[in-house]
Write a protein that holds these residues in place. Structure first.
Motif, PDB file in Angstrom:
ATOM      1  N   GLY A 167       0.793  -1.220   0.000  1.00 51.54           N
ATOM      2  CA  GLY A 167       0.000   0.000   0.000  1.00 51.54           C
ATOM      3  C   GLY A 167       0.824   1.267   0.000  1.00 51.54           C
ATOM      4  O   GLY A 167       1.161   1.792   1.052  1.00 51.54           O
ATOM      5  N   ALA A 168       1.169   1.753  -1.163  1.00 54.65           N
ATOM      6  CA  ALA A 168       1.874   3.022  -1.308  1.00 54.65           C
ATOM      7  C   ALA A 168       0.911   4.052  -1.884  1.00 54.65           C
ATOM      8  O   ALA A 168       0.061   3.725  -2.703  1.00 54.65           O
ATOM      9  CB  ALA A 168       3.080   2.854  -2.229  1.00 54.65           C
ATOM     10  N   SER A 169       1.077   5.279  -1.450  1.00 50.26           N
ATOM     11  CA  SER A 169       0.194   6.335  -1.952  1.00 50.26           C
ATOM     12  C   SER A 169       0.759   6.951  -3.228  1.00 50.26           C
ATOM     13  O   SER A 169       1.949   6.828  -3.540  1.00 50.26           O
ATOM     14  CB  SER A 169       0.041   7.435  -0.892  1.00 50.26           C
ATOM     15  N   LYS A 170      -0.101   7.626  -3.946  1.00 51.57           N
ATOM     16  CA  LYS A 170       0.299   8.333  -5.171  1.00 51.57           C
ATOM     17  C   LYS A 170       1.376   9.356  -4.840  1.00 51.57           C
ATOM     18  O   LYS A 170       2.382   9.451  -5.549  1.00 51.57           O
ATOM     19  CB  LYS A 170      -0.920   8.999  -5.809  1.00 51.57           C
ATOM     20  N   ALA A 171       1.195  10.082  -3.752  1.00 49.61           N
ATOM     21  CA  ALA A 171       2.178  11.099  -3.356  1.00 49.61           C
ATOM     22  C   ALA A 171       3.539  10.467  -3.068  1.00 49.61           C
ATOM     23  O   ALA A 171       4.578  11.005  -3.472  1.00 49.61           O
ATOM     24  CB  ALA A 171       1.679  11.871  -2.138  1.00 49.61           C
ATOM     25  N   GLN A 172       3.539   9.334  -2.391  1.00 50.62           N
ATOM     26  CA  GLN A 172       4.801   8.653  -2.088  1.00 50.62           C
ATOM     27  C   GLN A 172       5.506   8.212  -3.361  1.00 50.62           C
ATOM     28  O   GLN A 172       6.712   8.403  -3.512  1.00 50.62           O
ATOM     29  CB  GLN A 172       4.553   7.442  -1.189  1.00 50.62           C
ATOM     30  N   MET A 173       4.766   7.617  -4.264  1.00 54.70           N
ATOM     31  CA  MET A 173       5.380   7.124  -5.495  1.00 54.70           C
ATOM     32  C   MET A 173       5.825   8.265  -6.402  1.00 54.70           C
ATOM     33  O   MET A 173       6.875   8.187  -7.035  1.00 54.70           O
ATOM     34  CB  MET A 173       4.425   6.181  -6.232  1.00 54.70           C
ATOM     35  N   ASN A 174       5.055   9.352  -6.444  1.00 54.98           N
ATOM     36  CA  ASN A 174       5.459  10.506  -7.248  1.00 54.98           C
ATOM     37  C   ASN A 174       6.724  11.148  -6.678  1.00 54.98           C
ATOM     38  O   ASN A 174       7.575  11.629  -7.430  1.00 54.98           O
ATOM     39  CB  ASN A 174       4.333  11.523  -7.347  1.00 54.98           C
ATOM     40  N   ALA A 175       6.874  11.135  -5.355  1.00 60.14           N
ATOM     41  CA  ALA A 175       8.089  11.657  -4.727  1.00 60.14           C
ATOM     42  C   ALA A 175       9.300  10.809  -5.116  1.00 60.14           C
ATOM     43  O   ALA A 175      10.399  11.336  -5.345  1.00 60.14           O
ATOM     44  CB  ALA A 175       7.923  11.704  -3.211  1.00 60.14           C
ATOM     45  N   VAL A 176       9.115   9.509  -5.224  1.00 61.51           N
ATOM     46  CA  VAL A 176      10.201   8.627  -5.664  1.00 61.51           C
ATOM     47  C   VAL A 176      10.607   8.979  -7.091  1.00 61.51           C
ATOM     48  O   VAL A 176      11.799   9.064  -7.408  1.00 61.51           O
ATOM     49  CB  VAL A 176       9.783   7.137  -5.554  1.00 61.51           C
ATOM     50  N   VAL A 177       9.642   9.194  -7.954  1.00 61.97           N
ATOM     51  CA  VAL A 177       9.934   9.565  -9.340  1.00 61.97           C
ATOM     52  C   VAL A 177      10.749  10.855  -9.378  1.00 61.97           C
ATOM     53  O   VAL A 177      11.770  10.942 -10.086  1.00 61.97           O
ATOM     54  CB  VAL A 177       8.633   9.713 -10.168  1.00 61.97           C
ATOM     55  N   GLU A 178      10.318  11.851  -8.628  1.00 61.23           N
ATOM     56  CA  GLU A 178      11.024  13.140  -8.628  1.00 61.23           C
ATOM     57  C   GLU A 178      12.464  12.986  -8.141  1.00 61.23           C
ATOM     58  O   GLU A 178      13.385  13.587  -8.699  1.00 61.23           O
ATOM     59  CB  GLU A 178      10.269  14.180  -7.785  1.00 61.23           C
ATOM     60  N   GLN A 179      12.684  12.181  -7.118  1.00 60.69           N
ATOM     61  CA  GLN A 179      14.047  11.953  -6.622  1.00 60.69           C
ATOM     62  C   GLN A 179      14.885  11.209  -7.659  1.00 60.69           C
ATOM     63  O   GLN A 179      16.042  11.521  -7.886  1.00 60.69           O
ATOM     64  CB  GLN A 179      14.023  11.173  -5.306  1.00 60.69           C
ATOM     65  N   ALA A 180      14.292  10.214  -8.293  1.00 58.98           N
ATOM     66  CA  ALA A 180      15.021   9.421  -9.288  1.00 58.98           C
ATOM     67  C   ALA A 180      15.426  10.272 -10.482  1.00 58.98           C
ATOM     68  O   ALA A 180      16.516  10.084 -11.040  1.00 58.98           O
ATOM     69  CB  ALA A 180      14.168   8.241  -9.730  1.00 58.98           C
ATOM     70  N   LEU A 181      14.590  11.197 -10.885  1.00 57.99           N
ATOM     71  CA  LEU A 181      14.908  12.047 -12.034  1.00 57.99           C
ATOM     72  C   LEU A 181      16.121  12.946 -11.768  1.00 57.99           C
ATOM     73  O   LEU A 181      16.827  13.330 -12.697  1.00 57.99           O
ATOM     74  CB  LEU A 181      13.700  12.890 -12.421  1.00 57.99           C
ATOM     75  N   LYS A 182      16.387  13.233 -10.507  1.00 57.18           N
ATOM     76  CA  LYS A 182      17.547  14.071 -10.156  1.00 57.18           C
ATOM     77  C   LYS A 182      18.858  13.386 -10.526  1.00 57.18           C
ATOM     78  O   LYS A 182      19.871  14.069 -10.738  1.00 57.18           O
ATOM     79  CB  LYS A 182      17.514  14.423  -8.675  1.00 57.18           C
ATOM     80  N   VAL A 183      18.857  12.089 -10.626  1.00 58.76           N
ATOM     81  CA  VAL A 183      20.075  11.351 -11.000  1.00 58.76           C
ATOM     82  C   VAL A 183      20.493  11.709 -12.419  1.00 58.76           C
ATOM     83  O   VAL A 183      21.676  11.620 -12.764  1.00 58.76           O
ATOM     84  CB  VAL A 183      19.819   9.832 -10.873  1.00 58.76           C
ATOM     85  N   LEU A 184      19.566  12.128 -13.249  1.00 59.72           N
ATOM     86  CA  LEU A 184      19.857  12.409 -14.659  1.00 59.72           C
ATOM     87  C   LEU A 184      20.395  13.821 -14.888  1.00 59.72           C
ATOM     88  O   LEU A 184      20.807  14.153 -15.998  1.00 59.72           O
ATOM     89  CB  LEU A 184      18.588  12.224 -15.501  1.00 59.72           C
TER      90      LEU A 184
END
Length: 185
Positions: A167-184
């Motif tokens: 059970g992960a929330s949309k906000a939690q998963m979207n925050a992961v995406v935003e952090q991952a994009l910083k690697v690029l």
């Protein structure tokens, strides 16, 4: 046949291979047990067909989404968002058939292990190609190690699917995406 396999996929995703009985499959696909055995040798054969169907359908869904991106960065973001969307709500709780298989039975069956490895390799290669595309179009920094970031991202995406299972929330998963994009950057 596709509808039957789609229903079998749902059962295997929710319950896993070992906890799924032929009776569970019979109820899910709306066929008597005997008919399942006529179409497939055993539960493992149903599982293998369902696994292939799952990988095929998910791959096509991702390809359709990726086609909407213009740059490598856009496409990479779309891929991350695709996994984030899959790791939340009912879809997230059902889980990923590839991840569930890797954790549950792959080490006991060479053919299934090969299927899981192939699915992971395909995803990692796709991520690497998106990074390389972004580097060639200038949307992703050229200093990025495409192979290393692709492997890192594959692990992140599969981890998202595991976290989504509980059970992960949309906000939690979207925050992961935003952090991952910083690697690029």
């Amino acid at each position: 046949m596709d509808d039957m396999l789609d229903n079998a996929v749902l059962v295997f995703r929710e319950r896993g291979f070992h906890a799924t009985s032929i009776g569970d499959l019979s109820a899910a696909v709306g066929l008597p047990t005997g008919s399942i055995y006529k179409a497939f040798k055993d539960k493992r054969a149903v599982f293998l067909a369902a696994f292939d169907r799952y990988v095929s359908v998910r791959g096509e869904q991702l390809r359709k989404r990726l086609s909407k991106g213009e740059t490598g960065y856009d496409k990479f973001r779309i891929a991350l968002t695709f996994y984030a969307d899959s790791a939340q709500s009912q879809e997230g709780v059902r889980g990923c058939m590839v991840v569930g298989t890797a954790a549950g039975i792959a080490t006991f069956d060479e053919e299934i292990t090969t299927k899981v490895k192939t699915a992971f390799e395909r995803n990692e290669n796709m991520l690497r190609e998106l990074i390389l595309l972004g580097q060639s179009d200038g949307s992703i920094a050229s200093r990025i190690d495409a192979a290393g970031v692709a492997r890192f991202t594959l692990c992140l995406l599969q981890g998202m699917r595991v976290v989504g299972k509980v059970g992960a929330s949309k906000a939690q998963m979207n925050a992961v995406v935003e952090q991952a994009l910083k690697v690029l950057q």
